[in-house]
Design a protein around this motif. Sequence first.
Motif, PDB file in Angstrom:
ATOM      1  N   MET A   1      77.383  29.619 -44.645  1.00 42.41           N
ATOM      2  CA  MET A   1      77.898  30.965 -44.464  1.00 42.41           C
ATOM      3  C   MET A   1      78.677  31.387 -45.703  1.00 42.41           C
ATOM      4  N   ALA A   2      79.070  32.653 -45.749  1.00 42.04           N
ATOM      5  CA  ALA A   2      79.756  33.172 -46.928  1.00 42.04           C
ATOM      6  C   ALA A   2      80.629  34.354 -46.532  1.00 42.04           C
ATOM      7  N   TRP A   3      81.542  34.683 -47.417  1.00 47.81           N
ATOM      8  CA  TRP A   3      82.392  35.852 -47.202  1.00 47.81           C
ATOM      9  C   TRP A   3      81.603  37.111 -47.523  1.00 47.81           C
ATOM     10  N   ASP A   4      81.849  38.165 -46.762  1.00 46.71           N
ATOM     11  CA  ASP A   4      81.140  39.424 -46.976  1.00 46.71           C
ATOM     12  C   ASP A   4      82.134  40.578 -46.866  1.00 46.71           C
ATOM     13  N   ASN A   5      82.113  41.460 -47.856  1.00 41.50           N
ATOM     14  CA  ASN A   5      83.076  42.559 -47.916  1.00 41.50           C
ATOM     15  C   ASN A   5      82.969  43.472 -46.705  1.00 41.50           C
ATOM     16  N   SER A   6      81.760  43.863 -46.346  1.00 40.85           N
ATOM     17  CA  SER A   6      81.576  44.791 -45.224  1.00 40.85           C
ATOM     18  C   SER A   6      82.017  44.163 -43.907  1.00 40.85           C
ATOM     19  N   ARG A   7      81.674  42.897 -43.722  1.00 39.81           N
ATOM     20  CA  ARG A   7      82.072  42.222 -42.484  1.00 39.81           C
ATOM     21  C   ARG A   7      83.592  42.100 -42.390  1.00 39.81           C
ATOM     22  N   SER A   8      84.211  41.778 -43.519  1.00 39.15           N
ATOM     23  CA  SER A   8      85.670  41.661 -43.539  1.00 39.15           C
ATOM     24  C   SER A   8      86.330  43.002 -43.246  1.00 39.15           C
ATOM     25  N   ARG A   9      85.844  44.072 -43.844  1.00 38.63           N
ATOM     26  CA  ARG A   9      86.404  45.410 -43.580  1.00 38.63           C
ATOM     27  C   ARG A   9      86.303  45.770 -42.105  1.00 38.63           C
ATOM     28  N   ALA A  10      85.162  45.453 -41.515  1.00 38.86           N
ATOM     29  CA  ALA A  10      84.963  45.775 -40.096  1.00 38.86           C
ATOM     30  C   ALA A  10      85.925  44.984 -39.215  1.00 38.86           C
ATOM     31  N   ARG A  11      86.138  43.708 -39.554  1.00 40.20           N
ATOM     32  CA  ARG A  11      87.073  42.899 -38.764  1.00 40.20           C
ATOM     33  C   ARG A  11      88.493  43.436 -38.867  1.00 40.20           C
ATOM     34  N   ILE A  12      88.901  43.793 -40.073  1.00 38.68           N
ATOM     35  CA  ILE A  12      90.264  44.312 -40.262  1.00 38.68           C
ATOM     36  C   ILE A  12      90.440  45.619 -39.502  1.00 38.68           C
ATOM     37  N   ALA A  13      89.449  46.488 -39.589  1.00 40.60           N
ATOM     38  CA  ALA A  13      89.527  47.757 -38.852  1.00 40.60           C
ATOM     39  C   ALA A  13      89.635  47.511 -37.356  1.00 40.60           C
ATOM     40  N   ASN A  14      88.893  46.526 -36.852  1.00 42.69           N
ATOM     41  CA  ASN A  14      88.966  46.201 -35.429  1.00 42.69           C
ATOM     42  C   ASN A  14      90.342  45.654 -35.060  1.00 42.69           C
ATOM     43  N   LEU A  15      90.893  44.801 -35.903  1.00 49.61           N
ATOM     44  CA  LEU A  15      92.229  44.253 -35.647  1.00 49.61           C
ATOM     45  C   LEU A  15      93.286  45.345 -35.663  1.00 49.61           C
ATOM     46  N   MET A  16      93.127  46.311 -36.557  1.00 50.15           N
ATOM     47  CA  MET A  16      94.075  47.432 -36.613  1.00 50.15           C
ATOM     48  C   MET A  16      94.036  48.216 -35.298  1.00 50.15           C
ATOM     49  N   GLY A  17      92.864  48.275 -34.673  1.00 48.89           N
ATOM     50  CA  GLY A  17      92.750  49.002 -33.411  1.00 48.89           C
ATOM     51  C   GLY A  17      93.297  48.242 -32.230  1.00 48.89           C
ATOM     52  N   ILE A 354      96.570  40.553 -40.695  1.00 47.25           N
ATOM     53  CA  ILE A 354      96.394  39.572 -41.767  1.00 47.25           C
ATOM     54  C   ILE A 354      96.062  38.205 -41.184  1.00 47.25           C
ATOM     55  N   ARG A 355      96.833  37.769 -40.182  1.00 45.52           N
ATOM     56  CA  ARG A 355      96.576  36.459 -39.597  1.00 45.52           C
ATOM     57  C   ARG A 355      95.186  36.408 -38.961  1.00 45.52           C
ATOM     58  N   GLY A 356      94.848  37.453 -38.227  1.00 41.02           N
ATOM     59  CA  GLY A 356      93.544  37.471 -37.572  1.00 41.02           C
ATOM     60  C   GLY A 356      92.399  37.408 -38.564  1.00 41.02           C
ATOM     61  N   GLU A 357      92.522  38.139 -39.658  1.00 35.07           N
ATOM     62  CA  GLU A 357      91.462  38.144 -40.657  1.00 35.07           C
ATOM     63  C   GLU A 357      91.376  36.808 -41.394  1.00 35.07           C
ATOM     64  N   LEU A 358      92.518  36.225 -41.763  1.00 39.56           N
ATOM     65  CA  LEU A 358      92.467  34.949 -42.470  1.00 39.56           C
ATOM     66  C   LEU A 358      91.891  33.854 -41.572  1.00 39.56           C
ATOM     67  N   ALA A 359      92.248  33.877 -40.285  1.00 40.59           N
ATOM     68  CA  ALA A 359      91.676  32.900 -39.352  1.00 40.59           C
ATOM     69  C   ALA A 359      90.167  33.099 -39.225  1.00 40.59           C
ATOM     70  N   ALA A 360      89.718  34.351 -39.252  1.00 42.18           N
ATOM     71  CA  ALA A 360      88.278  34.635 -39.162  1.00 42.18           C
ATOM     72  C   ALA A 360      87.546  34.137 -40.400  1.00 42.18           C
ATOM     73  N   VAL A 361      88.162  34.265 -41.560  1.00 41.01           N
ATOM     74  CA  VAL A 361      87.536  33.745 -42.778  1.00 41.01           C
ATOM     75  C   VAL A 361      87.319  32.238 -42.638  1.00 41.01           C
ATOM     76  N   VAL A 362      88.351  31.546 -42.181  1.00 42.90           N
ATOM     77  CA  VAL A 362      88.265  30.090 -42.041  1.00 42.90           C
ATOM     78  C   VAL A 362      87.145  29.703 -41.085  1.00 42.90           C
ATOM     79  N   LYS A 363      87.101  30.322 -39.915  1.00 45.85           N
ATOM     80  CA  LYS A 363      86.167  29.874 -38.876  1.00 45.85           C
ATOM     81  C   LYS A 363      84.805  30.558 -38.960  1.00 45.85           C
ATOM     82  N   GLN A 364      84.806  31.882 -39.032  1.00 42.90           N
ATOM     83  CA  GLN A 364      83.545  32.610 -38.949  1.00 42.90           C
ATOM     84  C   GLN A 364      82.763  32.584 -40.259  1.00 42.90           C
ATOM     85  N   ASP A 365      83.469  32.672 -41.375  1.00 41.01           N
ATOM     86  CA  ASP A 365      82.770  32.749 -42.665  1.00 41.01           C
ATOM     87  C   ASP A 365      82.424  31.383 -43.238  1.00 41.01           C
TER      88      ASP A 365
END
Length: 536
Positions: A1-17, A354-365
């Motif tokens: 797997m790999a990091w993806d800009n669009s996927r990360s943006r979508a996750r952050i937007a979801n966390l903000m909501g 921030i925490r939610g996104e960094l945890a997602a990078v570790v596990k999902q990406d």
Amino acid sequence: MAWDNSRSRARIANLMGTVPKAAVLVETFDQGYLDRRRIDLGRRGRRLGQDEAPIFSVPDRRAVLVDGVHVYVNLIDYHDAMLEEGRETEAAHRRVMQFLHLHYSAADRIVADYEAQRVDFHGPRLHAVVVTPPGGGNERQRVLRAIAMANALKDTIETAAPRLGKTNLNTRVRIGIDTGKAVAISSGRKHEPEPLFLGRPANHAAKIADGDRPGIYLSDNARAVVGQPRTGSLFHERATALSDTERLGYLNESLGRSFWTQDSQPIRNQVDAAVRSLKADAVLMESLATDAVFRFHHHPPPLSTVDFGDLTPSYSVRMPMMSVFADLDGFTAYVDRCIATNQIAAMVANLHCIRGELAAVVKQDFDGRKVRFIGDCVHGIVAEGTRVETDKAASVETAVRMAGGIRSSFNLCQAMLGGIDDLGIAIGLELGPTPVTRLGIRGDRSVRCASSRAVSGSEALQKECSGTETSLGETAKEAAHLRVRQIFRSGKAGNLDYAAVEALLDKPTVPTAARSVAAAPAVRRPEPEHRFHGNG
């Protein structure tokens, strides 16, 4: 797997909501809050302190502003317990697991006796907070109670092992204490309902506890509350332990007696009761009877499939893996600023994202596993390999790519959230055999534990980084492919986001231009925070 800009943006937007700033409720821990907690516990047949801490299971959309006294306990001889003739062996890891299991269990019993908050265990450190009696007018009582608790913690931990016939688990204890305002928030850990505390007093108490001389050490703020002269600096705070007379005097004052009573019987009674409780814990005593109780297995990668709820001393993971520490540089000052300007809700919402996104990078990406959030830091582990062995070189490379993804996601958080331009992220990476399990009191009070030289090393590496730097440990460098070693040949790598990592790793050789990027010094802030984790 790999990091993806669009996927990360979508996750952050979801966390903000999920936790918008306007929806965060900030409460104050006062007598009314405490009374409501006692009523709620009574209805459920639970006891304050013994069954649940005063602040417990804080929802994501809530924060609690707390005047409290922060107590950091440092098990000085932890690193010696980890080694056998200078090496990390399976037997040494069994011993260090017993060491932590005993001392976590002992500490939990004392903290509960003082109706205090056990916030977190992390390696050799315990963070607890005395929050009662609440209110600004009761600070002296809280500090005295914290000193009394520190006495009990120190004496219980230092005597429990020999009294239980386990002298190989002995340790000296150093304790740092500070007082002030902090913010309690959700721990972000499903199986651990104790909140995290963020702010200066948590961070400062940890700094004071760092050292190899045992004793109880007060911050200047705590010293002033009990009528002691200020020392004038962190250096002198860390060098000025309470004398035996002061320890006993403040203990007796906490019981409503004269400072000069100098009666040590109350603390002896409490230590005796704690040791009796440990002896009566059949599961704990079984785990101390022989190190064979700790049984390790290799977990086939990816580590994202590790379920901490399934782990026990008799079913623990141990294998070579990468430890990744990513810490928000400047966050303590940010919290203090948010408290002072009534921006706590914004801080909580931002940290949730921030925490939610960094945890997602570790596990999902990258198919890694988040071990825990430690205040404003995320600790993750990752490994590549087969069902029977770890591919060390591939594990290092994945961890470096993960670090690039973490930095890129943090940069996106800065762009999307706003108000956190002054923050940075410091990242440390190290490789080594690491046991992973759950320890301490059973049930919802047990804690996740990943403990090894690699874990301690990755944390130490990030402490030496500024908010734009990533550092790779020597063991990881030795195992890494040449293309990875080239990135870190000058030590730390500055501004190493995912795009930079990909550009450097996906080429067979590192051209001069790329070398200059990798070796470029980081844009340093005036002075990086000296971070001590456990919270804050």
